[in-house]
Design an enzyme around this catalytic site. Structure first.
Site, PDB file in Angstrom:
ATOM      1  N   HIS A 125     -15.658 -29.614 -10.353  1.00 21.20           N
ATOM      2  CA  HIS A 125     -14.983 -29.267  -8.934  1.00 21.20           C
ATOM      3  C   HIS A 125     -15.591 -28.108  -8.742  1.00 21.20           C
ATOM      4  CE1 HIS A 125     -11.848 -32.385  -8.729  1.00 21.20           C
ATOM      5  NE2 HIS A 125     -11.837 -32.383  -9.969  1.00 21.20           N
ATOM      6  N   SER A 179     -13.671 -35.437  -9.142  1.00 20.84           N
ATOM      7  CA  SER A 179     -14.418 -35.110 -10.266  1.00 20.84           C
ATOM      8  C   SER A 179     -15.704 -35.743 -10.191  1.00 20.84           C
ATOM      9  CB  SER A 179     -13.786 -35.509 -11.508  1.00 20.84           C
ATOM     10  OG  SER A 179     -12.610 -34.842 -11.727  1.00 20.84           O
ATOM     11  N   HIS A 208     -13.151 -36.401 -21.057  1.00 22.59           N
ATOM     12  CA  HIS A 208     -13.718 -35.849 -19.737  1.00 22.59           C
ATOM     13  C   HIS A 208     -15.332 -36.085 -19.516  1.00 22.59           C
ATOM     14  CE1 HIS A 208     -12.990 -33.839 -15.638  1.00 22.59           C
ATOM     15  NE2 HIS A 208     -13.576 -33.044 -16.298  1.00 22.59           N
ATOM     16  N   TYR A 241      -1.629 -30.234 -12.502  1.00 29.54           N
ATOM     17  CA  TYR A 241      -1.530 -29.924 -14.077  1.00 29.54           C
ATOM     18  C   TYR A 241      -2.409 -28.552 -14.387  1.00 29.54           C
ATOM     19  CZ  TYR A 241      -6.584 -31.467 -13.807  1.00 29.54           C
ATOM     20  OH  TYR A 241      -7.795 -31.671 -13.363  1.00 29.54           O
ATOM     21  N   GLU A 242      -2.764 -28.008 -13.219  1.00 25.95           N
ATOM     22  CA  GLU A 242      -3.311 -26.553 -13.486  1.00 25.95           C
ATOM     23  C   GLU A 242      -2.299 -25.593 -13.420  1.00 25.95           C
ATOM     24  OE1 GLU A 242      -7.355 -25.853 -11.508  1.00 25.95           O
ATOM     25  OE2 GLU A 242      -6.624 -27.926 -10.575  1.00 25.95           O
ATOM     26  N   HIS A 292      -4.880 -29.347  -8.822  1.00 29.75           N
ATOM     27  CA  HIS A 292      -4.292 -30.286  -9.319  1.00 29.75           C
ATOM     28  C   HIS A 292      -2.915 -29.745  -9.862  1.00 29.75           C
ATOM     29  CE1 HIS A 292      -8.558 -31.511  -9.893  1.00 29.75           C
ATOM     30  NE2 HIS A 292      -7.910 -32.846  -9.746  1.00 29.75           N
ATOM     31  N   ASN A 344     -13.588 -44.528 -16.488  1.00 33.75           N
ATOM     32  CA  ASN A 344     -13.559 -45.027 -17.856  1.00 33.75           C
ATOM     33  C   ASN A 344     -12.474 -46.028 -17.888  1.00 33.75           C
ATOM     34  OD1 ASN A 344     -11.889 -42.462 -16.936  1.00 33.75           O
ATOM     35  ND2 ASN A 344     -10.544 -43.808 -18.668  1.00 33.75           N
ATOM     36  N   MET A 380      -4.772 -38.545 -12.115  1.00 35.20           N
ATOM     37  CA  MET A 380      -3.997 -37.140 -11.709  1.00 35.20           C
ATOM     38  C   MET A 380      -3.840 -36.514 -10.352  1.00 35.20           C
ATOM     39  SD  MET A 380      -5.153 -35.926 -15.460  1.00 35.20           S
ATOM     40  CE  MET A 380      -5.073 -36.845 -16.813  1.00 35.20           C
ATOM     41  N   SER A 381      -4.439 -37.077  -9.379  1.00 34.88           N
ATOM     42  CA  SER A 381      -4.313 -36.499  -8.141  1.00 34.88           C
ATOM     43  C   SER A 381      -4.006 -37.539  -6.699  1.00 34.88           C
ATOM     44  CB  SER A 381      -6.052 -36.167  -7.752  1.00 34.88           C
ATOM     45  OG  SER A 381      -6.874 -37.292  -7.486  1.00 34.88           O
ATOM     46  N   ALA A 429     -11.429 -39.854  -9.736  1.00 34.66           N
ATOM     47  CA  ALA A 429     -12.040 -40.576 -10.505  1.00 34.66           C
ATOM     48  C   ALA A 429     -10.822 -41.079 -11.447  1.00 34.66           C
ATOM     49  CB  ALA A 429     -12.695 -39.603 -11.780  1.00 34.66           C
TER      50      ALA A 429
END
Ligand code: HPA
Length: 273
Positions: free
Chosen positions: A62, A31, A248, A86-87, A84, A236, A212-213, A114
């Site tokens: 992306h 990201s 985000h 989560y998509e 990802h 973060n 998450m990746s 990230a």
């Protein structure tokens, strides 16, 4: 039978036809880190939609293109945008691009992302070499029938993130006068960020960063015998570390702020490969 292999092969053939010389190194850009793709010389840019069977990511930040070009004497593939779990994609889709890179002959894969900082000595904008991961997504990209053309049924995961490449990353950071941290990356499904209790749990089990990746892609790369380097941009501090909610936008702002350092580090690493 072996529909997956055939699809990967077809995509690899399409990339080969459109791009000429084949990449030796591939970089998956997380990201807000997609700018690296624009630094490659004499490049060919292939939008993911133009490639057969390629899954699309719709996450803000992306871009969705494969850029193949040169960096010094090396041919490099930059993947700006990844999809990802989560998509709603299954892990075969999530790892499709890595499979294609493997069939194209890429031997070195650099995975970037990230991530939220769990280690309280980290700060926003820090760069962390991934020493190892905790795959807490509840899934594994190798579930299902194993195709021996990709790799063995039970691949060893003792050194997913190559010691040799981690040492090269350290040496490159020193040359750039850049501080580089190291740590264990915990991969979660998302898309909600973690709760403070989950972050305390992750810290207790040895995680320094969370995202998450990356873990599924690293497993598939290891399955195919590629050498992997992972770099997290701490975009973060993780939930509950600071007295503020996570956004985000903040992830994007931080990655944008460190992009020059980040690109410099990637260039220095690739020059040493
Ligand atoms: N948690 C999970 N994924 C992330 C984070 C986070 O805090 N920051 C960027 N990706």
């Amino acid at each position: 039978m072996n529909v997956d292999y055939d699809r990967v092969r077809q995509a690899a053939d399409a990339v080969r036809t459109k791009s000429g010389a084949l990449p030796e190194v591939a970089v998956v850009l997380g990201s807000g880190l997609g700018d690296f793709a624009g630094t490659l010389g004499a490049s060919v840019s292939l939008p993911y939609q133009s490639l057969p069977h390629w899954p699309e990511s719709r996450v803000v930040g992306h871009a969705g293109r494969l850029v193949i070009g040169s960096m010094g004497p090396k041919r490099v593939a930059a993947l700006a945008g990844r999809c990802h779990a989560y998509e709603g994609h299954d892990l075969k889709a999530v790892t499709f691009a890595v499979r294609v890179m493997g069939l194209l002959g890429v031997r070195t894969l650099i995975l970037t992302n990230a991530a939220g900082g769990i280690n309280t000595t980290f700060a926003e904008g820090a760069l962390m070499v991934i020493d190892d991961h905790l795959n807490l997504t509840g899934n594994n990209p190798l579930v299902g029938e194993n195709d021996e053309r990709f790799g063995v049924r039970f691949p060893d995961m003792t050194e997913v993130y190559s010691k040799r490449l981690r040492a090269i990353a350290d040496e490159s950071a020193r040359a750039q006068r850049l501080e580089l941290r190291h740590g264990v990356y915990a991969a979660l499904l998302g898309p909600s960020y973690e709760t403070p209790a989950e972050i305390r749990y992750l810290r207790a089990i040895g995680a320094e960063a969370v995202g998450m990746s990356t873990a599924a892609e690293a497993i598939v790369a290891q399955h195919m015998g590629m050498e992997v380097l992972g770099i997290s941009c701490i975009s973060n501090m993780a939930a509950g570390v600071l007295p503020q909610p996570l956004r985000h936008d903040e992830v994007m702002e931080t990655t944008r702020r460190v992009r020059t350092e980040f690109i410099g580090l990637l260039e220095a690493i690739i020059a040493r490969l």
